[in-house]
Design a protein around this motif. Structure first.
Motif, PDB file in Angstrom:
ATOM      1  N   MET A  62      55.774  35.496  54.141  1.00  0.00           N
ATOM      2  CA  MET A  62      54.216  35.039  54.334  1.00  0.00           C
ATOM      3  C   MET A  62      53.554  35.153  52.874  1.00  0.00           C
ATOM      4  O   MET A  62      52.855  34.146  52.429  1.00  0.00           O
ATOM      5  CB  MET A  62      53.605  36.034  55.477  1.00  0.00           C
ATOM      6  CG  MET A  62      52.174  35.696  55.575  1.00  0.00           C
ATOM      7  SD  MET A  62      51.494  36.527  57.127  1.00  0.00           S
ATOM      8  CE  MET A  62      52.278  35.865  58.160  1.00  0.00           C
ATOM      9  N   ASN A  63      53.873  36.339  51.920  1.00  0.00           N
ATOM     10  CA  ASN A  63      53.382  36.088  50.905  1.00  0.00           C
ATOM     11  C   ASN A  63      53.865  34.902  49.885  1.00  0.00           C
ATOM     12  O   ASN A  63      53.186  34.402  48.886  1.00  0.00           O
ATOM     13  CB  ASN A  63      53.788  37.497  50.189  1.00  0.00           C
ATOM     14  CG  ASN A  63      52.574  38.726  50.198  1.00  0.00           C
ATOM     15  OD1 ASN A  63      51.601  38.529  49.492  1.00  0.00           O
ATOM     16  ND2 ASN A  63      52.939  39.494  51.140  1.00  0.00           N
ATOM     17  N   ILE A 104      48.254  40.929  51.657  1.00  0.00           N
ATOM     18  CA  ILE A 104      48.096  39.623  50.807  1.00  0.00           C
ATOM     19  C   ILE A 104      47.129  39.781  49.848  1.00  0.00           C
ATOM     20  O   ILE A 104      45.971  40.565  49.954  1.00  0.00           O
ATOM     21  CB  ILE A 104      47.522  38.641  51.861  1.00  0.00           C
ATOM     22  CG1 ILE A 104      48.316  38.484  53.045  1.00  0.00           C
ATOM     23  CG2 ILE A 104      47.264  37.313  51.128  1.00  0.00           C
ATOM     24  CD1 ILE A 104      49.767  37.896  52.959  1.00  0.00           C
ATOM     25  N   ASP A 105      47.334  38.896  48.574  1.00  0.00           N
ATOM     26  CA  ASP A 105      46.592  39.042  47.588  1.00  0.00           C
ATOM     27  C   ASP A 105      45.552  38.036  47.625  1.00  0.00           C
ATOM     28  O   ASP A 105      45.531  36.881  47.379  1.00  0.00           O
ATOM     29  CB  ASP A 105      47.456  38.990  46.271  1.00  0.00           C
ATOM     30  CG  ASP A 105      46.615  38.926  44.940  1.00  0.00           C
ATOM     31  OD1 ASP A 105      45.274  39.044  44.917  1.00  0.00           O
ATOM     32  OD2 ASP A 105      47.247  38.865  43.941  1.00  0.00           O
ATOM     33  N   VAL A 106      44.435  38.690  48.280  1.00  0.00           N
ATOM     34  CA  VAL A 106      43.243  37.584  48.727  1.00  0.00           C
ATOM     35  C   VAL A 106      42.643  37.032  47.506  1.00  0.00           C
ATOM     36  O   VAL A 106      42.312  35.786  47.657  1.00  0.00           O
ATOM     37  CB  VAL A 106      42.181  38.422  49.602  1.00  0.00           C
ATOM     38  CG1 VAL A 106      41.169  37.710  50.128  1.00  0.00           C
ATOM     39  CG2 VAL A 106      42.752  39.123  50.932  1.00  0.00           C
ATOM     40  N   THR A 107      42.433  37.903  46.832  1.00  0.00           N
ATOM     41  CA  THR A 107      41.664  37.221  45.361  1.00  0.00           C
ATOM     42  C   THR A 107      42.369  36.405  44.716  1.00  0.00           C
ATOM     43  O   THR A 107      41.881  35.248  44.627  1.00  0.00           O
ATOM     44  CB  THR A 107      41.495  38.508  44.340  1.00  0.00           C
ATOM     45  OG1 THR A 107      40.537  39.569  44.943  1.00  0.00           O
ATOM     46  CG2 THR A 107      40.688  37.899  43.066  1.00  0.00           C
ATOM     47  N   PHE A 156      40.556  32.329  44.733  1.00  0.00           N
ATOM     48  CA  PHE A 156      40.808  31.838  43.579  1.00  0.00           C
ATOM     49  C   PHE A 156      41.293  30.282  43.868  1.00  0.00           C
ATOM     50  O   PHE A 156      40.959  29.508  42.976  1.00  0.00           O
ATOM     51  CB  PHE A 156      41.275  32.525  42.572  1.00  0.00           C
ATOM     52  CG  PHE A 156      40.349  33.342  41.837  1.00  0.00           C
ATOM     53  CD1 PHE A 156      39.067  33.585  42.249  1.00  0.00           C
ATOM     54  CD2 PHE A 156      41.117  34.653  41.109  1.00  0.00           C
ATOM     55  CE1 PHE A 156      38.292  34.544  41.546  1.00  0.00           C
ATOM     56  CE2 PHE A 156      40.274  35.440  40.390  1.00  0.00           C
ATOM     57  CZ  PHE A 156      38.856  35.584  40.553  1.00  0.00           C
ATOM     58  N   LYS A 157      42.330  30.379  44.878  1.00  0.00           N
ATOM     59  CA  LYS A 157      42.952  29.011  45.236  1.00  0.00           C
ATOM     60  C   LYS A 157      42.092  28.126  46.103  1.00  0.00           C
ATOM     61  O   LYS A 157      42.204  26.904  46.191  1.00  0.00           O
ATOM     62  CB  LYS A 157      44.337  29.248  45.783  1.00  0.00           C
ATOM     63  CG  LYS A 157      45.410  29.484  44.978  1.00  0.00           C
ATOM     64  CD  LYS A 157      46.691  29.601  45.742  1.00  0.00           C
ATOM     65  CE  LYS A 157      47.898  29.765  44.712  1.00  0.00           C
ATOM     66  NZ  LYS A 157      49.222  29.494  45.462  1.00  0.00           N
ATOM     67  N   GLY A 158      41.099  28.481  46.621  1.00  0.00           N
ATOM     68  CA  GLY A 158      40.302  27.630  47.547  1.00  0.00           C
ATOM     69  C   GLY A 158      40.944  27.192  48.779  1.00  0.00           C
ATOM     70  O   GLY A 158      40.517  26.054  49.190  1.00  0.00           O
TER      71      GLY A 158
END
Length: 347
Positions: free
Chosen positions: A251-252, A276-279, A284-286
């Motif tokens: 998933m990551n 998950i690295d939400v930031t 930041f990926k939108g």
């Protein structure tokens, strides 16, 4: 059919396995239909219940008949049923919803908070007969083979996942090539995807995904998925991720391989929370992140029926085994070992 007996696979107690029993043919009320099951396929959810894992221990209450994917023929109907007739070939939407909540009243019945699932919350279709509310039935074209018709419910999951956003001309990653992932590859091809990259740890299932329409396959045990995506997309990443594995690492990887502005649609059910690295991987990926549950009632069924009846997707390569109901243990063993596509049981 009153007082008659039928064969059924029963989850008889709170431990691994199930048993074949003779039980009473179900009775129906005024709004219900009795269906003679002609084909029923084993789902990953059924495997969870059979194996008695953490999820099933917290969700289901044996003893009961499980199974929820099927095709059959209507043999009796309640006096208030008008949408189907005796002799009709049918399958069923497995989510029995309340019809009264805000979601049901605004066209989102697939996320009804009071949903009951056939074969999970009530008796299912691993049997010679099943009784269901008439509202949940979908009439099948009589030319559609029963084994193909029996996989429409999971096929609809794949349709909902793939087509939840734009697909034509896009690069699509399918992570996890169980039967629904295999079907997702075929649906993405039918929807006009430019590239379909399938990921799994099982070479047998990757080969089936390729037969279903994947343009590239990656065994994530031998090859770095992110490096493979970078090579296949000239460093751009994929436009759409269909997450079917439920594995935290996979998933990551999906969130990292998706391109800026892309979409991640998650059908899988991780058994534990996933970090998950939400930031960096979402904000930041939108990107758009979608949770997918069930099928839109009944828009997804219309798409499913259309794709199968028109021959736009051929699911026969991933239906690898047909077994009599009595050999259900062999079918579950194949599923647990990953040595199959879809296993169809025939009562």
């Amino acid at each position: 059919m009153r007082n008659k007996l039928m064969k059924a696979i029963v989850k008889d107690n709170r431990r691994t396995g199930a048993v074949l029993k003779e039980v009473s043919v179900p009775t129906i009320d005024d709004h219900e239909v009795l269906i003679q099951v002609k084909a029923t396929s084993i789902c990953g959810t059924d495997v969870h219940i059979y194996a008695w894992d953490e999820w099933s221990q917290s969700r289901v209450n044996p003893p009961y008949i499980f199974g929820h994917e099927f095709a059959g023929i209507v043999v009796a109907k309640g006096k208030l049923v008008t949408n189907v007739d005796i002799g009709d070939h049918v399958s069923a939407e497995t989510h029995i919803v309340c019809g009264r909540c805000p979601q049901c009243l605004t066209g989102q019945a697939h996320i009804c908070a009071d949903t009951q699932i056939i074969g999970v919350d009530r008796d299912g279709c691993f049997a010679e007969y099943v009784a269901l509310p008439a509202y949940n039935l979908w009439k099948n074209d009589r030319r559609l083979p029963f084994d193909v018709a029996s996989v429409q419910e999971p096929f609809g999951n794949a349709v909902h996942t793939v087509t939840a956003g734009e697909v034509a001309g896009k690069t699509v990653a399918v992570i996890g090539c169980g039967p629904i992932g295999m079907m997702a590859a075929g649906i993405a091809r039918a929807a006009g995807a430019a590239q379909i990259i399938a990921f799994d740890l099982n070479d047998y299932r990757l080969q089936l995904a390729q037969k279903m329409g994947a343009t590239a396959v990656v065994n994530s045990a031998r090859e770095d998925p992110l490096a493979a995506v970078a090579k296949l997309t000239n460093g751009s990443g994929v436009d759409v991720v269909c997450e079917m594995s439920g594995h935290p690492a996979a998933m990551n990887q999906g969130f990292k391989m998706v391109a800026n502005g892309g979409r991640v649609s998650i059908l899988s059910l991780p058994v534990k929370p996933v970090e998950i690295d939400v930031t960096n991987d979402i904000v930041f990926k939108g990107i758009t992140v979608q949770g997918i549950t069930g099928r839109r009632m009944f828009a997804t069924w219309q798409q499913t029926s259309g794709l199968l009846n028109a021959g736009r997707v051929d699911v026969t390569p991933m239906i690898t085994h047909h077994l009599p109901l009595e050999q259900f243990e062999e079918g579950f063993a194949l599923m647990l070992e990953g040595k199959c596509g879809k296993v169809v049981l025939q009562p």
